[in-house]
Motif scaffolding. Structure first.
Motif, PDB file in Angstrom:
ATOM      1  N   GLU A 201     -51.082  51.852   9.732  1.00  0.00           N
ATOM      2  CA  GLU A 201     -49.976  52.592   9.121  1.00  0.00           C
ATOM      3  C   GLU A 201     -48.610  51.993   9.474  1.00  0.00           C
ATOM      4  N   GLU A 202     -48.359  51.765  10.755  1.00  0.00           N
ATOM      5  CA  GLU A 202     -47.038  51.264  11.156  1.00  0.00           C
ATOM      6  C   GLU A 202     -46.736  49.880  10.581  1.00  0.00           C
ATOM      7  N   PRO A 203     -47.681  48.919  10.567  1.00  0.00           N
ATOM      8  CA  PRO A 203     -47.384  47.631   9.921  1.00  0.00           C
ATOM      9  C   PRO A 203     -47.105  47.757   8.424  1.00  0.00           C
ATOM     10  N   LEU A 204     -47.801  48.674   7.747  1.00  0.00           N
ATOM     11  CA  LEU A 204     -47.522  48.880   6.325  1.00  0.00           C
ATOM     12  C   LEU A 204     -46.115  49.436   6.120  1.00  0.00           C
ATOM     13  N   ILE A 205     -45.729  50.367   6.975  1.00  0.00           N
ATOM     14  CA  ILE A 205     -44.376  50.932   6.882  1.00  0.00           C
ATOM     15  C   ILE A 205     -43.332  49.852   7.140  1.00  0.00           C
ATOM     16  N   ALA A 206     -43.557  49.056   8.201  1.00  0.00           N
ATOM     17  CA  ALA A 206     -42.608  47.994   8.535  1.00  0.00           C
ATOM     18  C   ALA A 206     -42.528  46.945   7.431  1.00  0.00           C
ATOM     19  N   GLY A 207     -43.658  46.669   6.790  1.00  0.00           N
ATOM     20  CA  GLY A 207     -43.685  45.613   5.789  1.00  0.00           C
ATOM     21  C   GLY A 207     -43.162  46.014   4.428  1.00  0.00           C
ATOM     22  N   PHE A 208     -43.245  47.307   4.087  1.00  0.00           N
ATOM     23  CA  PHE A 208     -42.960  47.682   2.705  1.00  0.00           C
ATOM     24  C   PHE A 208     -41.922  48.784   2.536  1.00  0.00           C
TER      25      PHE A 208
ATOM     26  N   GLU B 114     -58.046  47.974   8.788  1.00  0.00           N
ATOM     27  CA  GLU B 114     -57.243  46.856   9.296  1.00  0.00           C
ATOM     28  C   GLU B 114     -57.312  45.662   8.353  1.00  0.00           C
ATOM     29  N   ARG B 115     -58.477  45.418   7.780  1.00  0.00           N
ATOM     30  CA  ARG B 115     -58.603  44.304   6.840  1.00  0.00           C
ATOM     31  C   ARG B 115     -57.775  44.554   5.583  1.00  0.00           C
ATOM     32  N   LEU B 116     -57.771  45.789   5.093  1.00  0.00           N
ATOM     33  CA  LEU B 116     -56.938  46.124   3.936  1.00  0.00           C
ATOM     34  C   LEU B 116     -55.478  45.895   4.243  1.00  0.00           C
ATOM     35  N   ARG B 117     -55.039  46.322   5.418  1.00  0.00           N
ATOM     36  CA  ARG B 117     -53.648  46.093   5.820  1.00  0.00           C
ATOM     37  C   ARG B 117     -53.337  44.604   5.878  1.00  0.00           C
ATOM     38  N   GLN B 118     -54.250  43.808   6.435  1.00  0.00           N
ATOM     39  CA  GLN B 118     -54.029  42.363   6.503  1.00  0.00           C
ATOM     40  C   GLN B 118     -53.860  41.759   5.114  1.00  0.00           C
ATOM     41  N   LEU B 119     -54.715  42.150   4.190  1.00  0.00           N
ATOM     42  CA  LEU B 119     -54.634  41.603   2.840  1.00  0.00           C
ATOM     43  C   LEU B 119     -53.331  41.978   2.154  1.00  0.00           C
ATOM     44  N   LEU B 120     -52.855  43.181   2.400  1.00  0.00           N
ATOM     45  CA  LEU B 120     -51.607  43.608   1.777  1.00  0.00           C
ATOM     46  C   LEU B 120     -50.391  42.924   2.414  1.00  0.00           C
ATOM     47  N   CYS B 121     -50.453  42.683   3.704  1.00  0.00           N
ATOM     48  CA  CYS B 121     -49.297  42.151   4.436  1.00  0.00           C
ATOM     49  C   CYS B 121     -49.271  40.641   4.522  1.00  0.00           C
ATOM     50  N   GLU B 122     -50.325  39.956   4.114  1.00  0.00           N
ATOM     51  CA  GLU B 122     -50.343  38.498   4.217  1.00  0.00           C
ATOM     52  C   GLU B 122     -49.234  37.899   3.364  1.00  0.00           C
TER      53      GLU B 122
ATOM     54  N   GLY C 223     -29.944  57.503   3.236  1.00  0.00           N
ATOM     55  CA  GLY C 223     -29.115  58.629   3.624  1.00  0.00           C
ATOM     56  C   GLY C 223     -29.905  59.850   4.043  1.00  0.00           C
ATOM     57  N   ASP C 224     -31.243  59.784   3.945  1.00  0.00           N
ATOM     58  CA  ASP C 224     -32.093  60.904   4.348  1.00  0.00           C
ATOM     59  C   ASP C 224     -32.699  60.598   5.711  1.00  0.00           C
ATOM     60  N   ASP C 225     -32.926  61.619   6.515  1.00  0.00           N
ATOM     61  CA  ASP C 225     -33.497  61.434   7.843  1.00  0.00           C
ATOM     62  C   ASP C 225     -35.006  61.216   7.796  1.00  0.00           C
ATOM     63  N   VAL C 226     -35.639  61.456   6.677  1.00  0.00           N
ATOM     64  CA  VAL C 226     -37.088  61.309   6.560  1.00  0.00           C
ATOM     65  C   VAL C 226     -37.448  59.825   6.532  1.00  0.00           C
ATOM     66  N   GLN C 227     -38.387  59.432   7.382  1.00  0.00           N
ATOM     67  CA  GLN C 227     -38.811  58.045   7.463  1.00  0.00           C
ATOM     68  C   GLN C 227     -39.922  57.748   6.456  1.00  0.00           C
ATOM     69  N   SER C 228     -40.128  56.463   6.187  1.00  0.00           N
ATOM     70  CA  SER C 228     -41.237  56.057   5.326  1.00  0.00           C
ATOM     71  C   SER C 228     -42.565  56.454   5.973  1.00  0.00           C
ATOM     72  N   GLN C 229     -43.549  56.719   5.129  1.00  0.00           N
ATOM     73  CA  GLN C 229     -44.873  57.091   5.616  1.00  0.00           C
ATOM     74  C   GLN C 229     -45.934  56.335   4.830  1.00  0.00           C
ATOM     75  N   ALA C 230     -47.015  55.987   5.528  1.00  0.00           N
ATOM     76  CA  ALA C 230     -48.173  55.367   4.886  1.00  0.00           C
ATOM     77  C   ALA C 230     -49.413  56.092   5.371  1.00  0.00           C
TER      78      ALA C 230
ATOM     79  N   PHE D 250     -48.112  55.954  -0.132  1.00  0.00           N
ATOM     80  CA  PHE D 250     -46.934  55.426   0.562  1.00  0.00           C
ATOM     81  C   PHE D 250     -45.703  56.159   0.054  1.00  0.00           C
ATOM     82  N   TRP D 251     -44.992  56.781   0.989  1.00  0.00           N
ATOM     83  CA  TRP D 251     -43.739  57.462   0.675  1.00  0.00           C
ATOM     84  C   TRP D 251     -42.587  56.653   1.256  1.00  0.00           C
ATOM     85  N   ASP D 252     -41.702  56.179   0.410  1.00  0.00           N
ATOM     86  CA  ASP D 252     -40.585  55.365   0.886  1.00  0.00           C
ATOM     87  C   ASP D 252     -39.442  56.262   1.350  1.00  0.00           C
ATOM     88  N   ALA D 253     -38.714  55.776   2.352  1.00  0.00           N
ATOM     89  CA  ALA D 253     -37.558  56.531   2.848  1.00  0.00           C
ATOM     90  C   ALA D 253     -36.465  56.550   1.788  1.00  0.00           C
ATOM     91  N   THR D 254     -35.756  57.659   1.718  1.00  0.00           N
ATOM     92  CA  THR D 254     -34.626  57.788   0.802  1.00  0.00           C
ATOM     93  C   THR D 254     -33.342  57.451   1.547  1.00  0.00           C
TER      94      THR D 254
END
Length: 272
Positions: free
Chosen positions: A178-185, A264-272, A235-242, A229-233
């Protein structure tokens, strides 16, 4: 006589922490030699006759596996192979999908895998396009073969935490997926959606929670995985979530550890 870390440090090394071996201390060097087969000859201060004697002793204890650091991926793979070794290949297509094909004198299972195919012969797994299959991929695929499940997905989704015995694995799911997906996207949902489509994902039929990206992957025919995946808005305090979601039947097809490996493999494929 076996050489422990203490033996090597106390009786063989100079204990000067000179760093000529490339490591910060003699104790760190001794630990890597004993537990990871680091070459003892990398210390230039051991007399040749003593070095030869110690290398003989180390080779003997290495052959016995004494004090060696465990290779967790290899352990997991050997266990998965033992689970799958006695399976009858002709029973697999009806249970988990795919088809039997002939290559030369061998009968293989051709199994859909993300947007490609695997060839499975016994416990040997190769990609149809010649790509590499990592050890952890082999682990969850072999465990899938051996798990014994046959029920098709029902379309009823659950979060990972909703399945039994997942509490101890939530840290891995969060930190490695989850955290790598949030950081990456974060701020890049269009790119996430495009990468998902390239892996064969389809839009999720019902977008619970109005996620910015809601797609369903089919890594294996009986094992769909949904990504929300919910992206942060701004000016909003809500953080991105995966969040990954799994069909309620997933534990019939994969053990909990294998669900983490697949995620983990799915995350790797998305983040490569």
């Amino acid at each position: 006589m076996a050489l422990s870390v203490v033996d090597l440090y106390r009786d063989i090394l100079a204990k000067t922490n000179c760093r000529d071996c490339g490591l910060p201390t003699c104790l760190a060097f001794a630990s890597k030699v004993v537990s990871e087969k680091h070459p003892l000859q990398n210390c230039p201060h051991i007399p040749a006759d003593l070095l030869a004697r110690c290398e003989t002793e180390l080779a003997e204890q290495y052959s016995q596996g004494k004090w060696l650091k465990r290779d967790m991926a290899e352990d997991a793979l050997q266990w998965a192979r033992s689970r799958a070794a006695s399976l009858a290949i002709e029973d697999l297509p009806a249970r988990i999908g795919g088809e039997l094909i002939r290559i030369g004198s061998d009968t293989l299972l051709r199994l859909p895998y993300f947007n490609g195919h695997l060839h499975i012969l016994g416990t040997t797994i190769t990609k149809e396009d010649g790509g590499q299959v990592s050890r952890y991929e082999q682990v969850f695929i072999l465990n899938h073969l051996a798990q014994g499940g046959s029920r098709p997905p029902t379309g009823r989704w659950k979060g990972f935490v909703e399945f039994p015995n997942t509490v101890s694995k939530m840290v891995s799911m969060k930190g490695a997926v989850e955290e790598p997906l949030i950081a990456g996207f974060s701020g890049r949902t269009d790119e996430l959606r495009q990468r998902a489509l390239e892996l064969g994902a389809q839009p999720m039929p019902s977008n619970a929670g109005s996620a910015d990206v809601a797609v369903v992957f089919t890594p294996l025919p009986r094992v769909p995985v949904a990504l929300l995946f919910w992206d942060a808005t701004p000016g909003d305090d809500v953080q991105s979530q995966a969040k990954l979601m799994f069909d309620e039947t997933v534990i019939e097809h994969l053990d909990i550890e294998s669900i983490v490996f697949l995620s983990e493999r799915l995350r790797q494929l998305l983040c490569e």
